[in-house]
Structure formats: structure tokens, C-alpha cells
Enzyme design. Structure first.
Site, PDB file in Angstrom:
ATOM      1  N   HIS A  25       0.705  -1.379  -0.205  1.00 40.92           N
ATOM      2  CA  HIS A  25       0.001  -0.010  -0.002  1.00 40.92           C
ATOM      3  C   HIS A  25       0.939   1.140   0.048  1.00 40.92           C
ATOM      4  CE1 HIS A  25       0.527   1.345   4.217  1.00 40.92           C
ATOM      5  NE2 HIS A  25       0.878   0.238   4.521  1.00 40.92           N
ATOM      6  N   CYS A  26       0.030   2.330  -0.523  1.00 42.70           N
ATOM      7  CA  CYS A  26       1.184   3.599  -0.523  1.00 42.70           C
ATOM      8  C   CYS A  26       0.036   4.434   0.639  1.00 42.70           C
ATOM      9  CB  CYS A  26       1.087   4.178  -1.831  1.00 42.70           C
ATOM     10  SG  CYS A  26      -0.429   4.355  -2.716  1.00 42.70           S
ATOM     11  N   ALA A  27       0.094   5.918   0.420  1.00 43.51           N
ATOM     12  CA  ALA A  27      -0.315   6.599   1.280  1.00 43.51           C
ATOM     13  C   ALA A  27      -2.132   6.463   1.186  1.00 43.51           C
ATOM     14  CB  ALA A  27      -0.316   8.085   0.819  1.00 43.51           C
ATOM     15  N   ARG A  29      -3.834   4.153  -1.493  1.00 36.99           N
ATOM     16  CA  ARG A  29      -4.193   2.939  -2.355  1.00 36.99           C
ATOM     17  C   ARG A  29      -3.634   1.526  -1.776  1.00 36.99           C
ATOM     18  NH1 ARG A  29      -2.307   5.515  -8.111  1.00 36.99           N
ATOM     19  NH2 ARG A  29      -2.790   7.457  -7.348  1.00 36.99           N
TER      20      ARG A  29
END
Length: 628
Positions: A25-27, A29
Site C-alpha cells: 500500500h501507499c498513502a 491505495r
């Protein structure tokens, strides 16, 4: 629906654990690498609680949950058994996806995105300094020098930043990269800007015929030097003995690449960079705002394609050359129109879930991130997206006509306001944003979105008209008792190990742990659904109750093995008639539960639906009471 339930539904919609290679995951998504895109139930994903949109790009299926929420969902899916990977691992895997052009643009993004924060900060410093000057404040000489340090440093050492980031992306030693980059702007070399100004400073002549200057403000030459330098360093490491690597590899890399950079790559690609810059400025300078019209109209399409990072290179080049960035205002217009279209959908819809999704997505767009608005709302309904492109084109054209140019890049719309505070263009910027918003909102509200609930109401009106014309008015619902279709032990629906049923999302009812494998009709009814797999039946009673009998949890995966149905859709049955049989042993052998759910799916039509079965229930025992 809690996060655990959402995580389970995400995994199911992805095609199960076996279809997932890895998750990260990113910030904002959840990023999933899947084995087979065709197995993803994309509609199911997009309709889940807390999902703001989903799309497939760069070899990843990306599910937008938003800041904070994505961390919690990630923890849940990992706890449920999905394999993990780092974002770098995913990038490496995703880098193999797409054509050569897409891969090249993604590489530009990987190189320039880490540099953007310092360019943003520099742009804000320029805005503050410009505001102070506009107010007529005379700063002491030492303070004025300090402000120049704040506004000029990032561009003076820009080649060092670019080479450092390029080494990092291409697998070289970033420390070697930044030293090599700083060699290109060494104070011992004539300053490129001073030479270009035509003053007393002139280029150095190496070997009597090679003119050499520093590469201050250069972007493309630094990028090429970084690519070749990283690859050269990696090649050296393969042939240099480990015992000599620490001494030989950085020495040879810096020596060879500094020569190539200053004497060959720098001069050649600086000329190429100037041609690119000239072409970019020519497009932006097209008469009647055509440059802004074109860029504003296609920018969000380029975002969808995933190759919008090309603008990073162009914007940084413009800022390095002129200290201003016309792209910023044009892109702002396109993004404002996108957010405005999302607001129009949010205002017009009566669907509470869509409204709860659209307003935060619009806010995200106005803060500079349009993906939730694009993939969560506008592309989902199509017309809002394409109408926002029209509005963005007009707004971009207006930005060009007004001559708007920000003092940085990387921030737009609300935070981007700071890039226009000190250059005397704030009012024009706000006017352009207002026009872009008004167009995006008006076009979408009037022509781009027909509310789903409005369509449902129209269908209901059509149904009432047909009933009035034909006289076939359905009988009013009546109180009735639903009998047990299964012999076994009554279980509260909330205790069922399946969130779809336990949450009551399908309706209220009861569950039964079977002691024999026969399914009976729970009332006089018509069979509305008889699955070929024999695991579920739908019935509508003569009094109007719509009943679902679902044998087992996830038993559809057995493809009918161990099940047999004796009725078909349209059959009329009496209470106690046999609907089918099942084999609990085979269900257990498949690793599944045989707990059977009895649900009144039109619960919302009744005043109350109350489970009354307790303990052991037999054929014909009352298990649910419904009150009209």
C-alpha cells in the site's frame, strides 16, 4: 461494515487468495499484483464500503481507500493471508508491464517525484519573497541574501539532485550519484547562467577547443549522466574483485563519468534540452490560448493513462530556465474541472453511499490528487469525466490568455494558490479556478449525470402506471410465519461466519446447523431461483415474503458436488415439499461449513422480521415471524 468484513470482501472480489501474487500500500491505495485480471470482480470492489475507486494500471490493481483507512485495510488483508511485498518490489514487477513508452515515462516519474518537494518549497519561498517585494518592503542586505539562498539553491544544485535520484532508481550508489552531480555544478567551473548572460564570464576551453561550463539548471543532461553512470557502476561491480570494490568502483565511476558528463554528454544533451524547451514554450505560446486549451483538455486523460509524469520533466526545465511554470496553471484548470464534476454528482445524487464517496474525492482533487475523483466517480459514470475535459480545456485556454505562471510545481488548486501570491497574479489565478469550477459543475449537473435513484423512481412510476392500466395490482403484504426448511440446531444469524449474512446486508433471518441433508419448502410459495449448483433457493410466498435458503458458506465453489435439487424456477410448492438434498460430509471434506441461512430478503418491506426458532428445530417448526 467493519474493516475485517471489507477485507474479506476485497479478497473474494480479487478472485480469492490464489489469484493474488502480493499486496502493498501507499498513502491512499491498496496495490495488488494479481495473476489474472479477468478474475477480478471490479464492480464488487467499487461498490464496497470505504472504497473510493479502483483501477488497473502499471501491472497493479489499485484500490483507493484514502489516507489512514488504507493502512487498516492492508493490515486486515495481510492478517487474512495475502502475501506482502514492498512498494519497491511492486515497482520492479510493474516496471515489466506496459510498452516501452509507458515504462520510460514511469521511470521519469520515479526519478522526479522525490525531487518535487524541494521544488515546491522553493516555489513557496519565491511566493513569499515576491509578496514582500510587492508590499514595498526593503529588506536589509543580509536578509535579502538569505532569501536568495532560499529561492536559488534548489535550482543551482538541481543536476546533483537529478543524478542522485537517477542513480537510486537505476540501482547505482546514490552517494556516488550526488557527488557526480555536484561535480557538474562545481564552483570551479564557469557558471552557466553567468556565461549565458553575455558578461565577462566565458566558457573554459579544455584542450584548446572544448568549451565547458557548469550545468546549473540542466535536467536532461543530468538524467542521461545518471542513467549511464548507474549502469556503468553496476557493470564495474561485476568485474572488480570484492576486496577492491570499495576503492576501485567509485573512483573509476566518478573519473570516467565526470569526463563524459562535462565534455560529451553535458554539451550534447544541453543542446537537445534547449530544443525540447523551445518546443514546449512554442506550444504554450500558441495564439488565442490554444496551448492551454490543448494541454488542459488532455491532461486528465494523460493521468488515466499513467504517463503524466512527463510533465514533471517539462515543468522542472521551465522553472530552471525561467523561474516560472505556465504548466501549473493549465494543469490546475484541468484538475479543478475534474473536482467540480465530482461535486456536481455529489450534489445531484440521492444515493447516500455515492454522496459519501464523491465529496471526499472532490476535496482530494482540490488538494491536488484527482485519482479518487476520476476512478471513484467520474469515469464510473463516464459523462462527468468527458465533460470535465471540456471544462478543463476552456479553463486551460483562459490560463494561457491570462499569462498565468506559477513559481513552482507539484501543488495545484488550493495549496497552489501560494505559487501566485508574490507574482501579482493571485486574482487572475482565482478567477481562472472559479471559471473552471463553474464550467465543470454546470456541464456535469445539467448534462453529465442522471441519478440512479431518479432512474429507480421512474421505473417505479412506470410500474404503477402499468398496474393501473392492467388492473394487476399485487396483493398487500401480510403477516406470516416461516417454517424451518432444515432439521438441525438454530443459530443466530449474527453468529454466522460470513459477513454478508451476519451483517444483515441480505436481510434478517436465522441460520440452522443441519443434522440431516434435506431442504424443505418453508411455506406455500413459488420457486423464483433454483441454482444449478443446488446450494441455494429463492422463493416468494403467497403472502409476499421473499425467502433465500442458502446451504453452507462459500459452497458455490463446489460446483454442485454433493448437492441435488428437485425443483426448478417457476415451480409452485407447498410447505414441507422437498426442494433438494445435500451431503454435509462432502461439504466438510471441501473444508467448508454446512450452516444454512434462511433470509427474508425483502425485510425492508416489513415492520418487523423476527427469528423465533431456538434449540433443535424440525421440519414444520416456526423459525421466523414477519409482521407487515
Amino acid at each position: 461494515m467493519n474493516n475485517t468484513e471489507i477485507a474479506k470482501k476485497v479478497i473474494d472480489a480479487l478472485g480469492g487468495r490464489e489469484n493474488v501474487n502480493s499486496v502493498a500500500h501507499c498513502a491512499t491505495r491498496l496495490r495488488v499484483m494479481v495473476k489474472d485480471e479477468e478474475k477480478i470482480n471490479k464492480d464488487a470492489v467499487e461498490n464496497l464500503d470505504k472504497v473510493q475507486g479502483a483501477f488497473f494500471n502499471s501491472g497493479q490493481y489499485q484500490i483507493i481507500f484514502g489516507t489512514g483507512t488504507v493502512n487498516k485495510i492492508y493490515d486486515e488483508v495481510v492478517a487474512l493471508g495475502l502475501p506482502t511485498s514492498s512498494k519497491d518490489d511492486m515497482k520492479a514487477e510493474a516496471a515489466k508491464q506496459g510498452n516501452w513508452f509507458q515504462r520510460a515515462i514511469r521511470t521519469f516519474g520515479d526519478v522526479f517525484v522525490p525531487i518535487i518537494p524541494v521544488i515546491v518549497a522553493t516555489g513557496l519561498f519565491m511566493g513569499v519573497r515576491g509578496l514582500v517585494n510587492a508590499l514595498g518592503v526593503t529588506l536589509p542586505e543580509d536578509i535579502n541574501t538569505y532569501t536568495q539562498i532560499l529561492t536559488d539553491t534548489a535550482f543551482i544544485i538541481l543536476p546533483g539532485l537529478v543524478v542522485w535520484s537517477t542513480f537510486r532508481v537505476f540501482g547505482g550508489n546514490p552517494a556516488v550519484g550526488i557527488v557526480l552531480g555536484m561535480m557538474l555544478v562545481s564552483g570551479s567551473l564557469p557558471n552557466a547562467w553567468a556565461v549565458a548572460s553575455g558578461g565577462e564570464v566565458t566558457a573554459m576551453q579544455f584542450f584548446g577547443f572544448i568549451p565547458v561550463v557548469g550545468l546549473q539548471g540542466s535536467v536532461l543532461p543530468a538524467f542521461i549522466i545518471g542513467v549511464l553512470g548507474a549502469k556503468f557502476e553496476k557493470a564495474l561491480r561485476k568485474v572488480v574483485p570484492d576486496v577492491l570494490d570499495l576503492l576501485v568502483t567509485p573512483f573509476v565511476t566518478l573519473f570516467v563519468m565526470s569526463i563524459l558528463g562535462l565534455f560529451v554528454i553535458g554539451p550534447v544533451f544541453h543542446v537537445v534540452e534547449n530544443y525540447i524547451l523551445f518546443g514546449t514554450k512554442a506550444i504554450l505560446a500558441l495564439p488565442l490560448g490554444l496551448g492551454g486549451l490543448i494541454i488542459g483538455g488532455v491532461h486528465q486523460l494523460i493521468v488515466v493513462s499513467g504517463v503524466h509524469h512527463i510533465f514533471n520533466l517539462l515543468e522542472v526545465q521551465l522553472l530552471a530556465a525561467d523561474k516560472v511554470n505556465p504548466f501549473n496553471a493549465i494543469i490546475t484548470a484541468a484538475m479543478t474541472a475534474q473536482g467540480a464534476a465530482t461535486v456536481a454528482v455529489a450534489v445531484k445524487t440521492k444515493n447516500a453511499k455515492l454522496k459519501a464517496l464523491a465529496f471526499p474525492a472532490a476535496l482530494s482533487a482540490f488538494l491536488g490528487i484527482t485519482e479518487p475523483a476520476i476512478f471513484g466517480v467520474n469515469l464510473r459514470f463516464r459523462k462527468p469525466f468527458f465533460l470535465s475535459l471540456i471544462a478543463g480545456a476552456i479553463g486551460g485556454g483562459l490560463a494561457s490568455l491570462l499569462g498565468l505562471a506559477g513559481t513552482g510545481n507539484g501543488i495545484t488548486i488550493i495549496p497552489g494558490t501560494m505559487l501566485y501570491v508574490g507574482n501579482g497574479q493571485l486574482l487572475q489565478y482565482l478567477f481562472m479556478v472559479a471559471v473552471s469550477f463553474a464550467l465543470g459543475f454546470a456541464l456535469t449537473y445539467m448534462f453529465g449525470y442522471k441519478d440512479e435513484e431518479t432512474a429507480a423512481e421512474a421505473a417505479e412510476t412506470e410500474k404503477l402506471v402499468e398496474e393501473a392500466e392492467t388492473g394487476k395490482v399485487p396483493a398487500a403484504l401480510q403477516d406470516e410465519t416461516i417454517l424451518s426448511p432444515i432439521v438441525g440446531q438454530a443459530v443466530a444469524l449474527s453468529d454466522v461466519n460470513d459477513p454478508v449474512f451476519s451483517s444483515g446486508a441480505m436481510g434478517q433471518g436465522i441460520a440452522i446447523k443441519p443434522s440431516e441433508g434435506v431442504v424443505y419448502a418453508p411455506a406455500d410459495a413459488e420457486v423464483t431461483i433454483a441454482f444449478e449448483t443446488g446450494h441455494a433457493y429463492g422463493l416468494k410466498t403467497s403472502n409476499g415474503a421473499e425467502i433465500l435458503i442458502h446451504v453452507g458458506i462459500d459452497t458455490v465453489s463446489m460446483n454442485g458436488e454433493g448437492f441435488n435439487h428437485t425443483v426448478a424456477q417457476g415451480d409452485k410448492v407447498k410447505a414441507g415439499d422437498v426442494l433438494g438434498t445435500f451431503d454435509s460430509a462432502k461439504i466438510a471434506a471441501a473444508g467448508l461449513e454446512d450452516t444454512t441461512m434462511v433470509i427474508v430478503t425483502n425485510t425492508a418491506d416489513y415492520a418487523s422480521v423476527t427469528p423465533v426458532g431456538q434449540g433443535t428445530v424440525s421440519k414444520g417448526d416456526a423459525v421466523i415471524e414477519v409482521k407487515a
